[in-house]
Design a protein around this motif. Structure first.
Motif, short mmCIF file in Angstrom:
data_model
loop_
_atom_site.label_atom_id
_atom_site.label_comp_id
_atom_site.label_asym_id
_atom_site.label_seq_id
_atom_site.Cartn_x
_atom_site.Cartn_y
_atom_site.Cartn_z
N SER A 116 14.24 9.14 71.29
CA SER A 116 14.00 9.93 70.08
C SER A 116 12.50 10.12 69.93
O SER A 116 11.71 9.45 70.58
CB SER A 116 14.56 9.22 68.85
N SER A 149 14.22 7.78 63.34
CA SER A 149 14.73 9.14 63.35
C SER A 149 16.24 9.10 63.12
O SER A 149 16.85 8.03 63.09
CB SER A 149 14.45 9.80 64.71
N MET A 208 24.34 12.72 66.34
CA MET A 208 23.00 12.66 66.91
C MET A 208 23.07 12.29 68.40
O MET A 208 23.96 11.55 68.81
CB MET A 208 22.14 11.65 66.16
N THR A 237 23.16 22.21 65.41
CA THR A 237 22.51 23.33 66.08
C THR A 237 23.39 24.58 66.04
O THR A 237 22.92 25.68 65.75
CB THR A 237 22.18 22.97 67.55
N SER A 270 25.34 23.66 72.09
CA SER A 270 24.76 22.34 71.85
C SER A 270 25.75 21.45 71.11
O SER A 270 26.45 21.89 70.20
CB SER A 270 23.50 22.50 71.00
N TRP A 310 24.55 18.87 69.50
CA TRP A 310 23.73 18.19 68.50
C TRP A 310 24.26 18.49 67.10
O TRP A 310 24.39 19.66 66.71
CB TRP A 310 22.27 18.63 68.63
N ASP A 345 19.51 23.86 73.98
CA ASP A 345 19.00 23.04 72.88
C ASP A 345 18.37 21.78 73.47
O ASP A 345 19.05 20.94 74.07
CB ASP A 345 20.17 22.66 71.95
N LYS A 352 17.56 19.25 72.12
CA LYS A 352 18.02 18.03 71.47
C LYS A 352 19.32 17.49 72.08
O LYS A 352 19.81 16.44 71.67
CB LYS A 352 18.20 18.28 69.97
N ASP A 353 19.89 18.25 73.00
CA ASP A 353 21.11 17.81 73.68
C ASP A 353 20.81 17.76 75.18
O ASP A 353 20.58 18.77 75.82
CB ASP A 353 22.24 18.82 73.39
#
Lengths: 484, 494
Positions: A33, A48, A57, B106, B205, B207, B240, B242-243
């Motif tokens: 993270s 986070s 998440m 997302t 995604s 996320w 994404d 974040k993924d």
């Protein structure tokens, strides 16, 4: 060298030690993270959504943490696995928000390597089994409330390297030397700050005992030992305990234990029977980690000169092996010494000066070498003044004291305070003549064979010269005047 | 003005753009429909203000002469597995009742960025575990469809995206998001006579989507037709950072690429999908689908996917294994429900919280997953299942040497009655038999309506494509849609 033996009632025992060292990776962000990792921040301010394991998440690997672990592996000459994978280690605990720790069981990032240690002047190689990267857990606080426990997730998700040694150590001294050497290497590489008192490095100490020549005994694992001294104590205390158990007819149980430095004992935490079934399996949120050659080349190129190489280089410059070891033990000292060499100082003289004068002064002032009031450039200048004969060692000490106080350059101090050593034979001869005149009786004694008085005349002459005379010149001229 | 709730995504978008009607009118009309359909229990939370805000923005943009966003003013439904900022997100579980995320998934964010508004959070099987929507803590969704043969038993809308399928087929929303782990978009689409596509794993995604089985979960759109699915998917897909499993690829212009002309395409018919006991009507529909695709210019070839029979058991090891770990975070410590009996210690709190928070099906899968990952069983179950998964993927790769797409039925039956299978988990799991293999392989697959059975219930056809060939899948879906002429809709009884 591994002749460390413990004498028991039934004979001599050998100790077998392996260490699992957890080292916090130096990185601004956590392993999966973007949260910050500063030590000592207010509780739960560096958390986070990922670290708190909120629904939905996902972890994303932090390239810098991987880079640091790879560099560490390279620094101990280890096999770097271009394909590795993250696994989940599942268990419930309040400091583990996800309910699993992301670690690497089956395919670690770094394979076998080795670390050289010196114990009592002998060198031994300790094997490293593997290094893998994993998430740290949060921290429980039991002292905040009478009936409740609190949890601080700042540390949750911080990247750790777990460095697993082979069971190659045979004495507390070897275990201590290994941990100290590992710490030194990590600090050179910059992959861990090595602050053991802040928990950045801690060791799980595996200890077993056996009669020499016999197979390994059952081991215990003492968790989270956080200093070199404590590791050595743990080994000794745990070995003695195990011998005591065995010699009294008992059996060693494979278990995890805790070291209590206050009581000087280890205590059982949990035995193998109630050990968790961690249900390791590949983390499906993460793809396997594949490293390309460019990445590995960059890692390799970024490695600094490591302690062993540095030590060899210093010895080649004429530094004694002892001084070389002292100077290379901490990366900051080596850095200072290198700067001193770069500024023109000569190895042997400079090493003596750093290990005695500078270390003595810093010790007195309670300062670290990186905060030294005297810079390497200034120190090199001071040593240069001694080398060229401008300053005697005695004068150099005086100048150094003034430098520590004022931070001024040595040449300025010498100039302004007239501390220059003189080799002016005329001036020295004049003083010698006065000393001999004033001490005619002693001159007679000397000449009749009392050689020891020579030192007295040197002292008197130096005193007359206010300490600024070149001692070599004084010696020569005195000899001439007395013997001539 | 005719009833705008009869319109799909493309028609609404175009009508708002042209000024035929305002986005506000559209939102109002759907809001009325939603609030009047409580009997269906398709929504867990209604969010009319969200839809109205998007409508106001669309109308204002149009008034200002701006170029409208791709979905400006189109109100949709959001499966309650997607985290929505400030709006309760439950995964249909008591465990998360009252949980309001401080973040937006997302996929939902992309839809809002495209101008869409949200009519509400749609019901589903608890943590997306189920094929009938009966495992929801908030009560089962009732399909708007009813048997024509006099049987008035409430029917399952399919699962897990049953709120989505019911709401679309009842014209409460023009389109909705779904997620598909083993068929959770395709099977409910088939049961309710709508279309739905599960794209290639990594297209959308994950996320902010409450995780069920991470290596299988994939979001996708559900809508009334293929074009609407293409429009929605374009808005939902995309890389994404974040993924970590997100695909770093541009999003194709699927809508623009739509074509029902299949000349030059080879369609494979996998013989292993002719399972014992499949109703003859489904067999007949499959043959009908083959004929439609031939008519569209495609060449039909028989192919073999020899490991198909092992897909379902492998899926029911891998998915619960991942779920058992993914759901460990629901421990009562940081959010959601917490059960703290008197004198409870930490372990007691975990046990009480999880016993009260998770429904029976979720508990069953956590237990299965925990078991198959346990020391001593891991190799026999999990490792073996992963090997099967590799073989399934290889089956498809070999098939692609002989064809471009595969055509199969979506499910082995039409919608069943609520309660009909819920006592027998294995019978329920068997409903996923045709959808699970493509989930294990991570490849795109879509269900489109093909026709009705004797009882007047919809049946779906599934098209499976190569990795990243959503366009091929959509186009074959379109070819079927053009020929099936499926216009049936449930008669309103709610």
């Amino acid at each position: 060298m591994s002749d460390y033996r413990i004498k028991g009632a039934t004979g001599e025992w050998e100790v077998v030690i392996g260490l699992e060292v957890h080292a916090q990776v130096t990185s601004n962000a956590k392993l999966f993270s973007g949260a910050a990792t500063t030590f000592g921040a207010e509780p739960n301010t560096q958390v986070s959504l990922v670290d708190a394991a909120m629904p939905g998440m996902l972890p994303v690997p932090n390239r810098e943490c991987i880079r640091q672990a790879v560099r560490t592996g390279m620094a101990i000459d280890a096999q770097i696995n271009k394909w590795s994978r993250f696994d989940r280690k599942n268990y419930f605990y309040a400091d583990l928000p996800q309910g699993y720790q992301i670690s690497q069981l089956y395919h670690p990032l770094v394979g076998e390597g080795e670390v050289e240690i010196d114990v009592e002047g002998e060198t031994k190689t300790i094997g490293v089994e593997r290094i893998h990267v994993e998430q740290d857990a949060g921290k429980l606080m039991h002292d905040q409330h009478p009936t409740r426990s609190y949890v601080d997730l700042n540390r949750s998700g911080v990247a750790l390297m777990e460095i697993v040694s082979k069971p190659d150590m045979r004495s507390p001294a070897e275990a201590g030397a290994y941990l100290a050497k590992l710490r030194s290497i990590l600090r050179y590489v910059g992959s861990c700050d090595g602050n053991m008192d802040q928990g950045s490095m801690r060791a799980d100490v595996n200890v077993s005992v056996r009669k020499p020549g016999e197979p390994f005994g059952t081991r215990t694992e003492t968790k989270n030992v956080n200093s070199v001294r404590f590791v050595m104590q743990t080994v000794e205390i745990e070995a003695l305990r195990q011998i005591d158990v065995i010699e009294n007819g008992g059996k060693i149980v494979q278990e995890t234990r805790l070291f209590d430095p206050d009581k000087g004992e280890t205590r059982s935490m949990r035995s193998k029977e109630d050990a968790h079934d961690y249900r390791y399996f590949p983390d499906p949120d993460l793809l396997p980690l594949e490293l390309d050659d460019d990445f590995l080349d960059d890692c390799r190129k970024s490695l600094p000169e490591l302690p062993d190489a540095k030590r060899a280089r210093y010895v080649a410059l004429g530094v004694t092996p002892y001084n070389a070891s002292v100077l290379t033990a901490e990366v900051e000292s080596a850095r200072f010494f290198d700067a001193l060499l770069d500024a023109g100082a000569k190895g042997p003289a400079a090493s003596n000066w750093v290990t005695s004068e500078l270390f003595g002064a810093l010790n007195r002032l309670g300062k670290q070498i990186e905060d030294s009031p005297v810079s390497a450039t200034q120190a090199a200048e001071l040593l240069g003044l001694v080398a060229e004969g401008t300053l005697s060692n005695t004068l150099a000490k005086q100048v150094f004291e003034i430098m520590l106080e004022t931070g001024e350059d040595p040449s300025k101090i010498v100039e302004e305070r007239g501390l220059k050593q003189t080799s002016d034979t005329g001036a020295i001869e004049a003083e010698i003549a006065k000393v001999l005149d004033a001490n005619a009786d002693k001159v007679a004694e000397y000449r009749s064979g009392k050689d020891k008085l020579f030192g007295f005349f040197v002292g008197q002459t130096m005193k007359a010269m206010a300490g600024k005379a070149n001692p070599g010149v004084v010696n020569d001229l005195l000899k001439k005047a007395l013997d001539g | 003005m005719s009833d705008v709730t009869n319109l799909g995504v493309a028609a609404l978008r175009d009508g708002i753009r042209s000024g035929e009607f305002s986005a506000k009118e559209v939102a109002d009309a759907f809001i009325v429909k939603v609030s009047a359909a409580k009997q269906l229990n398709a929504f867990i939370v209604e969010t009319p203000e969200h839809a109205l805000a998007a409508a106001r923005e669309a109308d204002a943009a149009r008034a200002a002469g701006e170029v409208l966003k791709p979905l400006a003013g189109v109100p949709i439904g959001m499966k309650d597995l997607f985290c929505t900022k400030g709006v309760q997100t439950t995964a249909a579980s008591h465990m998360l009742e009252g949980f309001k995320p401080v973040y937006e998934s997302t996929v939902s964010q992309k839809l809002w960025d495209a101008g869409a508004g949200m009519l509400g959070k749609l019901n589903l099987d608890q943590f997306a575990m189920g094929s009938s929507n009966e495992t929801s803590y908030f009560g089962n969704v009732i399909s708007p469809w009813r048997r024509r043969d006099g049987g008035n038993a409430p029917l399952a809308p399919g699962g897990s995206s049953g709120g989505s399928s019911a709401a679309i087929s009842a014209r409460l929303v023009p389109a909705a998001t779904g997620t598909d782990t083993g068929g959770s978009i395709r099977q409910p689409a088939a049961f309710t006579g709508i279309s739905g596509i599960k794209p290639t794993y990594g297209r959308c995604s994950r996320w902010g989507v409450v995780a069920f089985a991470s290596s299988l979960d994939q979001a996708g759109p559900m809508a009334r037709d293929v074009r609407d699915c293409a429009i929605m998917l374009e808005a939902m897909a995309g890389f994404d950072a974040k993924d970590a499993t997100s695909l770093k690829l541009d999003v194709p212009k699927w809508e623009q690429g739509l074509s029902g002309d299949l000349r030059g395409k080879k369609i494979g018919i996998p013989k292993e999908y002719r399972v014992d006991g499949m109703p003859s009507e489904i067999e007949a529909l499959w043959q009908q689908g083959i004929d439609w695709l031939k008519d569209a210019g495609a060449e039909i070839v028989e192919v073999s996917l020899p490991h198909t029979q092992y897909a379902l058991p492998a899926y029911y090891i891998i998915a619960p294994a991942e779920a058992s770990s993914n759901l460990a975070r629901y421990d009562g410590v940081r959010y959601g429900q917490r059960e703290l009996p008197d004198g409870a210690n930490l372990q007691d709190m975990y046990a009480a919280t999880r016993a009260a928070g998770f429904g029976p099906e979720v508990q069953r899968r956590i237990l299965i997953g925990t078991y198959v990952l346990s020391a001593g069983f891991y190799d026999a179950y999990y490792t073996q299942a992963q090997k099967v998964r590799t073989l399934i993927a290889r089956d498809f790769e070999r098939a692609w040497l002989d064809c471009d797409l595969l055509l199969t039925p979506t499910a082995p039956s039409a919608a069943f009655a609520l309660g009909e299978k819920s006592a027998d988990p294995l019978a329920m799991y068997l409903n996923d038999v045709f959808t699970v293999p493509s989930s294990l392989a991570g490849i795109p697959a879509m269900s489109v309506p093909g026709g009705l059975d004797k009882a007047g219930l919809p049946l779906g056809l599934q098209i499976i494509g190569k990795p990243l060939d959503e366009q091929g899948v959509l186009n074959a879906g379109l070819a079927i849609e053009q020929r099936a002429g499926f216009t049936a809709r449930p008669e309103q009884w709610w």
